[in-house]
Scaffold this motif. Structure first.
Motif, PDB file in Angstrom:
ATOM      1  N   CYS A   1       0.830  -1.210   0.000  1.00 12.77           N
ATOM      2  CA  CYS A   1       0.000   0.000   0.000  1.00 12.77           C
ATOM      3  C   CYS A   1       0.860   1.254   0.000  1.00 12.77           C
ATOM      4  O   CYS A   1       0.518   2.253  -0.649  1.00 12.77           O
ATOM      5  CB  CYS A   1      -0.926   0.001   1.209  1.00 12.77           C
ATOM      6  SG  CYS A   1      -2.223  -1.230   1.135  1.00 12.77           S
TER       7      CYS A   1
ATOM      8  N   ARG B   1       2.302   1.843  -3.503  1.00  6.12           N
ATOM      9  CA  ARG B   1       1.302   2.289  -4.479  1.00  6.12           C
ATOM     10  C   ARG B   1       0.692   3.637  -4.117  1.00  6.12           C
ATOM     11  O   ARG B   1      -0.171   4.144  -4.826  1.00  6.12           O
ATOM     12  CB  ARG B   1       0.202   1.252  -4.606  1.00  6.12           C
ATOM     13  CG  ARG B   1       0.741  -0.036  -5.188  1.00  6.12           C
ATOM     14  CD  ARG B   1      -0.295  -1.072  -5.305  1.00  6.12           C
ATOM     15  NE  ARG B   1       0.331  -2.306  -5.767  1.00  6.12           N
ATOM     16  CZ  ARG B   1      -0.325  -3.274  -6.344  1.00  6.12           C
ATOM     17  NH1 ARG B   1      -1.610  -3.165  -6.538  1.00  6.12           N
ATOM     18  NH2 ARG B   1       0.311  -4.352  -6.733  1.00  6.12           N
TER      19      ARG B   1
ATOM     20  N   LEU C   1      -1.251   4.459  -1.501  1.00  6.26           N
ATOM     21  CA  LEU C   1      -2.608   4.428  -0.948  1.00  6.26           C
ATOM     22  C   LEU C   1      -2.710   5.135   0.393  1.00  6.26           C
ATOM     23  O   LEU C   1      -3.798   5.552   0.792  1.00  6.26           O
ATOM     24  CB  LEU C   1      -3.083   2.982  -0.811  1.00  6.26           C
ATOM     25  CG  LEU C   1      -3.216   2.209  -2.128  1.00  6.26           C
ATOM     26  CD1 LEU C   1      -3.599   0.775  -1.855  1.00  6.26           C
ATOM     27  CD2 LEU C   1      -4.242   2.866  -3.020  1.00  6.26           C
TER      28      LEU C   1
ATOM     29  N   LYS D   1      -3.993   8.808   0.395  1.00 12.79           N
ATOM     30  CA  LYS D   1      -5.420   9.042   0.182  1.00 12.79           C
ATOM     31  C   LYS D   1      -6.238   8.910   1.467  1.00 12.79           C
ATOM     32  O   LYS D   1      -7.392   9.315   1.511  1.00 12.79           O
ATOM     33  CB  LYS D   1      -5.947   8.057  -0.859  1.00 12.79           C
ATOM     34  CG  LYS D   1      -5.291   8.232  -2.210  1.00 12.79           C
ATOM     35  CD  LYS D   1      -5.760   7.188  -3.183  1.00 12.79           C
ATOM     36  CE  LYS D   1      -5.003   7.339  -4.502  1.00 12.79           C
ATOM     37  NZ  LYS D   1      -5.356   6.278  -5.441  1.00 12.79           N
TER      38      LYS D   1
END
Length: 94
Positions: free
Chosen positions: A63, A66, A68, A71
């Protein structure tokens, strides 16, 4: 001491001296079996915890790679993500 007299009577007069060593050995063998069973349960529990930790670490590393974590709101994950300062990874591990 409690089982010595009945076992001595069962063994007979010529083998009566072996009743105490027989009882001691039987108790020690039984305790070794019980201890090995308890150790197996402890090892299985620790293995499960360690596997959960490895899975959570890998998942959160993916995560992080990438993006993530950027967010998510700051109340869940602090920026930049550090697994030592958050409780999210601990919740997934256990």
């Amino acid at each position: 001491r409690v089982l010595g007299a009945p076992l001595g009577a069962l063994l007979g007069p010529d083998l009566q001296q072996w009743s105490a060593p027989t009882i001691d050995t039987a108790i020690k063998v039984a305790m070794c079996i019980i201890a090995s069973y308890i150790q197996a349960v402890i090892s299985a529990f620790y293995s499960g915890l360690r596997g959960g930790q490895m899975c959570a670490d890998g998942l959160f590393k993916m995560c992080d790679e990438r993006g993530l974590w950027a967010k998510l709101p700051d109340c869940l994950v602090s920026k930049p993500y550090d697994p030592d300062t958050t409780y999210v990874d601990d919740a997934i591990k256990y």
